[in-house]
Every structure is written in C-alpha cells, then in structure tokens.
Design an enzyme around this catalytic site. Structure first.
Site, PDB file in Angstrom:
ATOM      1  N   ARG A 105     -47.551  19.570  10.464  1.00  0.00           N
ATOM      2  CA  ARG A 105     -46.342  19.710  10.429  1.00  0.00           C
ATOM      3  C   ARG A 105     -45.830  20.484   9.549  1.00  0.00           C
ATOM      4  O   ARG A 105     -47.006  20.473   7.833  1.00  0.00           O
ATOM      5  CB  ARG A 105     -46.576  17.669   9.771  1.00  0.00           C
ATOM      6  CG  ARG A 105     -45.245  17.286  10.609  1.00  0.00           C
ATOM      7  CD  ARG A 105     -44.494  16.997  11.055  1.00  0.00           C
ATOM      8  NE  ARG A 105     -43.186  16.478  11.432  1.00  0.00           N
ATOM      9  CZ  ARG A 105     -42.497  16.290  12.197  1.00  0.00           C
ATOM     10  NH1 ARG A 105     -42.486  16.910  13.256  1.00  0.00           N
ATOM     11  NH2 ARG A 105     -41.477  15.052  11.966  1.00  0.00           N
ATOM     12  N   THR A 395     -38.990  20.404  22.784  1.00  0.00           N
ATOM     13  CA  THR A 395     -40.719  20.498  21.324  1.00  0.00           C
ATOM     14  C   THR A 395     -41.552  21.124  22.874  1.00  0.00           C
ATOM     15  O   THR A 395     -40.983  21.542  24.326  1.00  0.00           O
ATOM     16  CB  THR A 395     -40.589  19.174  20.856  1.00  0.00           C
ATOM     17  OG1 THR A 395     -40.271  19.355  20.344  1.00  0.00           O
ATOM     18  CG2 THR A 395     -42.718  19.710  21.181  1.00  0.00           C
ATOM     19  N   GLU A 415     -38.811  21.616  16.160  1.00  0.00           N
ATOM     20  CA  GLU A 415     -37.168  20.198  16.402  1.00  0.00           C
ATOM     21  C   GLU A 415     -36.457  20.219  17.565  1.00  0.00           C
ATOM     22  O   GLU A 415     -36.681  20.351  18.871  1.00  0.00           O
ATOM     23  CB  GLU A 415     -36.903  20.374  14.996  1.00  0.00           C
ATOM     24  CG  GLU A 415     -36.833  18.829  14.564  1.00  0.00           C
ATOM     25  CD  GLU A 415     -36.055  18.254  15.576  1.00  0.00           C
ATOM     26  OE1 GLU A 415     -35.947  17.160  16.431  1.00  0.00           O
ATOM     27  OE2 GLU A 415     -34.453  18.147  15.106  1.00  0.00           O
ATOM     28  N   GLU A 434     -37.004  20.836  10.985  1.00  0.00           N
ATOM     29  CA  GLU A 434     -38.210  19.201  10.693  1.00  0.00           C
ATOM     30  C   GLU A 434     -37.347  19.065   9.641  1.00  0.00           C
ATOM     31  O   GLU A 434     -37.634  17.709  10.068  1.00  0.00           O
ATOM     32  CB  GLU A 434     -39.184  20.436  11.073  1.00  0.00           C
ATOM     33  CG  GLU A 434     -40.256  19.487  11.950  1.00  0.00           C
ATOM     34  CD  GLU A 434     -40.265  19.493  13.267  1.00  0.00           C
ATOM     35  OE1 GLU A 434     -39.934  18.540  14.078  1.00  0.00           O
ATOM     36  OE2 GLU A 434     -40.433  20.875  13.608  1.00  0.00           O
ATOM     37  N   ASP A 437     -36.019  15.946  10.445  1.00  0.00           N
ATOM     38  CA  ASP A 437     -36.832  14.313  10.471  1.00  0.00           C
ATOM     39  C   ASP A 437     -36.966  13.359   9.737  1.00  0.00           C
ATOM     40  O   ASP A 437     -37.988  12.182  10.254  1.00  0.00           O
ATOM     41  CB  ASP A 437     -37.939  14.780  11.708  1.00  0.00           C
ATOM     42  CG  ASP A 437     -37.938  15.621  12.568  1.00  0.00           C
ATOM     43  OD1 ASP A 437     -36.942  14.973  13.856  1.00  0.00           O
ATOM     44  OD2 ASP A 437     -38.644  15.252  13.587  1.00  0.00           O
ATOM     45  N   SER A 456     -42.766  11.917  12.374  1.00  0.00           N
ATOM     46  CA  SER A 456     -42.781  12.791  13.812  1.00  0.00           C
ATOM     47  C   SER A 456     -42.847  11.853  15.019  1.00  0.00           C
ATOM     48  O   SER A 456     -43.100  10.082  14.607  1.00  0.00           O
ATOM     49  CB  SER A 456     -43.730  13.584  13.825  1.00  0.00           C
ATOM     50  OG  SER A 456     -43.847  14.293  15.382  1.00  0.00           O
ATOM     51  N   SER A 457     -42.029  12.261  15.839  1.00  0.00           N
ATOM     52  CA  SER A 457     -42.522  11.102  17.364  1.00  0.00           C
ATOM     53  C   SER A 457     -43.831  11.781  18.084  1.00  0.00           C
ATOM     54  O   SER A 457     -44.638  11.317  19.733  1.00  0.00           O
ATOM     55  CB  SER A 457     -41.343  11.047  17.914  1.00  0.00           C
ATOM     56  OG  SER A 457     -40.529  10.216  17.669  1.00  0.00           O
ATOM     57  N   GLY A 477     -39.458  15.999  23.163  1.00  0.00           N
ATOM     58  CA  GLY A 477     -38.823  14.378  23.009  1.00  0.00           C
ATOM     59  C   GLY A 477     -38.308  13.457  22.122  1.00  0.00           C
ATOM     60  O   GLY A 477     -38.085  12.317  22.671  1.00  0.00           O
ATOM     61  N   GLY A 478     -38.030  14.403  20.673  1.00  0.00           N
ATOM     62  CA  GLY A 478     -37.958  13.104  19.650  1.00  0.00           C
ATOM     63  C   GLY A 478     -38.849  11.899  19.883  1.00  0.00           C
ATOM     64  O   GLY A 478     -40.003  11.360  20.574  1.00  0.00           O
TER      65      GLY A 478
END
Ligand code: GLU
Length: 693
Positions: A105, A395, A415, A434, A437, A456-457, A477-478
């Site tokens: 990340r 993503t 992102e 990013e 986020d 993050s998701s 897709g977030g």
C-alpha cells in the site's frame, strides 16, 4: 498461516491417488470437464493474460506469472495499476503450505498533516479537486511488491519477466473497447497533463478502439528497472523525476520518502464460511475484515433456501452490509497507527449480537458501529467516527494458479481511473491518488498522518478447504469491492453457481441506509418489493466491480477460472480452458412515464407503460403497485395472476396501505410517505429462513 506439515503430506499423497471424477469444489460443476492441468490465469486484459500464460508455459510459477502480468498491465491497462501505485498480493505457497500477504500500500510522505485536504476555511476540498494534485499522491509500493514476491517465491529473474511489458510499451498495443471508454470518460483530467495527453491523445483527440497506444517513455523506465532491478524505482533518476513532479503540483513527496518506502508482511485475516476457509487482506485494508463480517452475518440465514438475488436474500444482504460498513468506518485503518479489533469484529458472539439488529421486514435507518472491543483484549481508542464515502474508482484484480498448486490473488491500483491524472514526464507512468483514501476530515482512525497507509477496500481473497485454498478471487471498485467479493463467494457456496455465472450474476452494493446501487438485470419486481421494506434503489443501474477468479480442484488437479465482462476479462489455461468476456450491452435509460411516483423522495422504478393517467388521476399496473406498497410479495405473484392490463388508483391504494399521499397535479408527481420504522409488512409470514439469531 502455517498448516500442519503432516497434513500437507497426507493431502499430497491423497491428491496423487485421488479417484477420477471425485467431488467438485464450489464454483465448478460437472459440465466443466475441460479444466486446465498446467496452470491458469484470470486477468482483466487479454494481452496481460497471454503474458502470464506464457510465463507458466515456460516453467515459471504463479508468482513469476503475477510479476509479469502486473508489469504488462501497467502497459496495456495503464489507467488502472502500475509502478506509480500500490496493492496487496496474497500468495499461497504450496511447498510451505503457507499464505502470505505482501502489503504494498502507498505510504503518506513524511511532511503531511491531518489537515492535508482542508481548505483555508477548514472545509474538505471537494474530491474532484483534491484527487488531482500532488498532495493526492502516496509513495508508490508496486515495484517493491514485485521485488519482494520474487525474492521470496520466484524462480525467474525480474530482468526476464519485464521483457514482454517492454515490448508491449515499445511496439505499442491496440486500444481495446474498455480502454477507449476510460480514456474518453477521463479526457478532461488527461488533457490537463501534458505528458499524459501526449500518450492518450492523437491530434488533440482521445485514442479510440483500434488505435495504437505507444509508450516509449514507459519502455525506457522499464529498461532502467530491467537493468538495475525494481529498487531503481526508489533511488536515482526515476525517484528524482517523480518527487520533482509531485512537488511541482503542490505535493511534498521527497526522494527521501521514496527511499524509505517499505512493503510489509501482514498476517491475513481468516474465518470460515459454511465450512470453507475464507482468507483475505488484513489492515490497512478494510476489505478482508468487512467481506468476512458480511459472510459471517449471512451465515445465520438459510441463504441457499432464499435463492440467488431473491428479495429476501438481498434484504438480509443489504442489512448485513450496513452493519459491516458501520464497523469499517469506526475501526478499520492502518494497524501500525491504531489497533484494529480484528478478533472482536469476527467473534461469533459479537456477530450474533449484531445480527439481532436486523429486522426481517424493514431496512433499519439508524445503523451504528458495535463494540467489538468487548469481545477481545485491549481497549477502544477514543476516535471520532468519520463516515466519508470514497468515490468509486477502479483498479484491477487478477488471479493465478500454477501446476504445483501455488496461487496468487493480487489486487493492484492507482486508485481512480488514471489515478491523479499526473504522469511523470519523460518516464511515462501515471501516479496514484491513494492519499484521498484517507478521510479528508481529521479526527478518525483513518486521518492523514506521516508514514501512514490509507485505508483500502481491496480484498484479494482465497477460499479454501481444510487449510488449502482452492479459489483465488478479488475485484476492483473502491468500497464496492467488498460487496462484489462477498456476493460472488455466496453465489458459489450457497447458490451452487459455476464461477462464470457467479461473476456475471448482477450485484448490489449498499454501505448505508437507504441507497442501493444495483447492476442491470436486478429484477424490477425484486426492487419494488425491497423498496416496500424501506430500501432506495438508485434510479439507473450501474456496473459494480470486475471480478477475476482462478480455481484449482486439488483432488482432480483440474483448474478453472472466471472473468468479468465490464472489461475484456480473460481466462487462459496453459493446456486448455480459455474464456473471454463479451462486452455487455449499454445500460438502458428509463423512458419517461406520464407521471412519477416517489416514496420518501425516491422514485419508484416503474416503466412508462406501467403508469396511466385515467381522468387525470394516477393509476399504476396492479401487481407493480401492490409490490411497491408492500401488499404483495414476488413469490405471491404466481398465485395472484394479475393481468398486465389491470391498473389500480395509486393514491387511494397507498392511503389504504398506511402511506401519507400527495398528488402534485402540475409536476405530475405522486409522493408517498411512510416512516421506515413503522413498516411492518402484514403479508410477511415466518418462513423459517433464520438459522441462528
Ligand atoms: N483505492 C481503492 C482502495 O484501495 C481501490 C481503487 C478502487 O478500486 O476503487 O480501496
């Protein structure tokens, strides 16, 4: 994630002597006979899939293939992921019988404060503005992920694995329909950046399907990495150019920040769902914990009996999502900064307590986080709960399995589509956004702090049995990633779907009461029945996620995969099994009717032919009206048999059902109101769908 070695040995012997035709695993049915045996990749772009397949064919393992696929995706799908971004790679090492998570990340630069995204008045800068400056760029992690994964598990050199990507960048690749669409949708963002517009525009016009995408600068950058290794991204000319560009665009990132970037090995989060192991990404991703929570909440219901995408299933699913996303907002962030109550969040008793909040008949308006700290050691830190919905980006997720049984599940991102819109001049790669986020509002667990990783998701996941994964799955897709992964898993485990059907079955997403996002083909009757329970469906359908999965039946040694159709998803087995997703039909806009009907300010999804003005009064097709008012269930429709042509006066029928009604003659709008808490559907019976409560 060590599993007993002796167990591994027994499994190995068993897999050799396993009888032909032994039981299939979820996601595979008996019609899928032609599984691959020598490795398989499932990727969102055919050219990157081909690169991965060739690595496997030439003797590489799943990690080698994953490295080559990521590098190729940077070229053929540059708007989604690459060395300017970050991600989470989950690796199952068959020999070690171990699952590892590499956290790549992005990190916040050293010189930031929690007020990074506030304007002079202390208000958050709107997302459209804050995601396109240098402040949005986090220190990228992808090159280090590839380096680490290869060092620990690889069998081929980075020098060799980057070669196909260099060729693709240097010789050019054809723009496919998916890329053409994304370039077109993002043309104003790209136009603002000189380097990016030179690549993605030709004679002032965005590249179209079939045009050649040439990336000479990116090829040059990749040659530097080929010569000096992925570490060259973090020191020297590339790092210097990157830091300069970020600073020129109001950011603070320095060469020192790049030099200090490290990947982290994290212990994945894990639970079981109906006897299967589910292993997913740990914080700083909220993805794994939230997927697992949704599944565990749903485990309390007889999901199989309810049926795929039935109103009952979608009602419980929406409510489970609301509970899980409320916990996500309150507790999930970078663990190196705040302790995340991972055990408590997955504790059976805690989940039972949370499940009790779900009402069978109505959607609950006020959903708050629970207190998982009661179920584990430690103490809650007093932090504000900041509920900020990150706009949905894109993503990429891809999955790989090799002939030795190693698997990779890798979600990787910059992102938003084209990230911050900033391309490093002369080096040809896009920079992530990013940092957005993080919460823009300070005070919560996910506020901006130096060196911290934004929440993050991303949910690269393994589904397994007896400690060994048989499926690698994930999605972009977030925050909708979480919904996509959880739903696809239920589609295979509960609804017995083969993986391709499980992926293409329409999905929903709802993080909080009452709005539900839905994919085309979620049935109108279902939506009406759910609206009667208090849910609010968005007016138009939208695509959700882009799932890629790879499956290995460890008993038969056969491999299968599924890929999504919102891009050119492609599955390639080395010896056999291939699939390419077909482009979906464009989403139809609804034709306007003679009037609109709204419930609590949300428009009912009636089609124009279901609405009629008779003597100036609004009438609605009987079955559709009764469904929308909660006087009928879709399952009753067969018995009820209303004719298509019978219409009911909407206002008086709604009054009878307990709504307050207003008819605006001028606007031609019928407004119905009912307190969601009052909804107590008289026709709902006890049909025994609850397993535990
Ligand atoms: N930035 C998102 C996340 O980490 C991923 C991008 C997306 O798919 O929307 O959750």
């Amino acid at each position: 994630m060590k599993v007993l070695k002796s167990f591994f040995a027994i499994m190995l012997v068993f897999s050799v002597i396993a009888p032909v035709g032994s039981a299939e695993v979820p996601g595979v049915n008996r019609s899928m006979k032609q599984g691959a045996t020598k490795g398989l990749v499932s990727v969102s772009h055919p050219l990157a899939a081909k690169v991965g397949k060739e690595v496997l064919e030439n003797g590489g393992n799943a990690v080698d293939a994953a490295v080559a696929i990521q590098l190729s995706l940077n070229v053929v799908e540059p708007m989604m992921s690459g060395i300017g971004g970050g991600g989470f790679m989950m690796i199952y090492d068959e020999k070690e019988n171990d699952i590892e998570m590499i956290d790549g990340r992005e990190m916040a630069p050293a010189n930031v404060t929690s007020k990074l995204f506030l304007d002079e008045k202390g208000k958050p800068v709107p997302f459209s503005k804050r995601h396109t400056t240098g402040k949005a760029v986090g220190v990228p992690g992808t090159a280090r992920v590839l380096e680490q994964a290869l060092a620990d598990h690889g069998t081929m050199t980075f020098e060799k694995l980057i070669e196909p990507a260099i060729k693709q960048a240097d010789k050019g690749v054809k723009v496919n329909w998916s890329m053409a669409q994304y370039i077109n949708e993002n043309k104003s963002k790209l136009k603002n950046n000189k380097a990016a517009s030179e690549i993605f525009f030709q004679n002032g016009e965005p590249l179209e399907e079939g045009d050649l995408l040439l990336q000479k600068d990116l090829a040059k950058t990749f040659r530097i990495l080929q010569e000096d290794g992925p570490a060259a991204f973090y020191e020297g000319d590339i790092a210097k150019a990157l830091a300069e560009e970020v600073q020129a665009k109001e950011g603070t990132m320095t060469e020192e920040d790049l030099k200090n970037y490290t990947v982290k090995k994290r212990e994945p989060v894990a639970t079981t769902y109906r006897g299967y192991d589910v292993i997913s990404a740990a914080p700083p991703s909220s993805g794994g914990l939230t997927v697992l929570q949704i599944l565990k909440l749903m485990e309390g219901y007889d999901v199989k009996k309810m049926g795929a995408n039935s109103p009952q299933y979608l009602h419980y699913l929406t409510e489970a999502m609301h509970l899980a996303y409320a916990d996500r907002a309150a507790y999930m962030a970078d663990e190196d900064f705040y302790s995340v109550p991972k055990e408590g969040l997955l504790n059976e008793e805690y989940l039972k307590e949370r499940r009790k909040l779900i009402n069978k008949n109505r959607s609950i308006p006020e959903v708050k986080e629970g207190d998982p700290w009661k179920y584990q050691e430690g103490e809650k830190e007093k932090k504000k709960v900041v509920k900020e919905e990150t706009p949905i980006g894109q993503t990429t997720h891809f999955s790989v399995v090799d002939k030795w049984g190693n698997m990779v599940s890798y979600t990787t991102t910059i992102e938003q589509v084209f990230g911050s819109g900033i391309m490093v001049p002369g080096y040809g790669f896009m920079l992530n956004n990013e940092m957005t986020d993080f919460d823009a509002t300070p005070g919560g667990v996910n506020e901006v702090e130096p060196g911290k990783r934004p929440r993050s998701s991303m949910s690269p996941t393994f589904l397994g049995k007896d400690g060994k994964p048989f499926m690698a799955i994930g999605s972009p897709g977030g925050p909708t990633i979480i919904a996509s992964v959880a739903e696809t898993i239920m589609n295979v485990v509960d609804h017995d779907m083969p993986i391709q059907e499980a992926i293409l079955t329409p999905r929903i997403y709802s993080a909080a009461y009452p709005t539900v996002r839905w994919e085309p083909d979620i049935d109108q009757n279902t939506r009406l029945e759910l609206m009667a329970k208090g849910h609010a469906f968005e007016e138009t359908a939208q695509h959700i996620g882009n799932v890629q999965a790879a499956i290995l039946n460890r008993e038969t040694g056969k491999m299968y995969g599924g890929a999504d159709n919102t891009r050119e998803g492609t599955v390639l087995g080395v010896d056999r099994f291939s699939y390419k997703a077909k482009q979906p039909k464009p989403i139809q806009e609804q034709k306007e009717g003679p009037f609109t009907v709204k419930v609590n300010n949300v428009e009912y999804p009636y089609t124009h032919d279901q609405l009629k003005l008779i003597d100036g009064k609004p009438y609605v097709q009987a079955d559709k009206l009764l469904l929308g008012l909660g006087l009928l269930k879709t399952s009753d429709l067969k018995m009820y048999k209303p004719t298509k042509h019978s219409y009911l006066p909407a206002a008086t029928t709604a009054v009878g059902a307990g709504f307050e009604v207003e008819w605006d003659e001028e606007k031609k709008e019928l407004s119905l109101e009912r307190d969601p808490v009052e909804i107590d559907n008289p026709i709902d019976d006890e049909d025994g769908d609850i397993i535990t409560n």
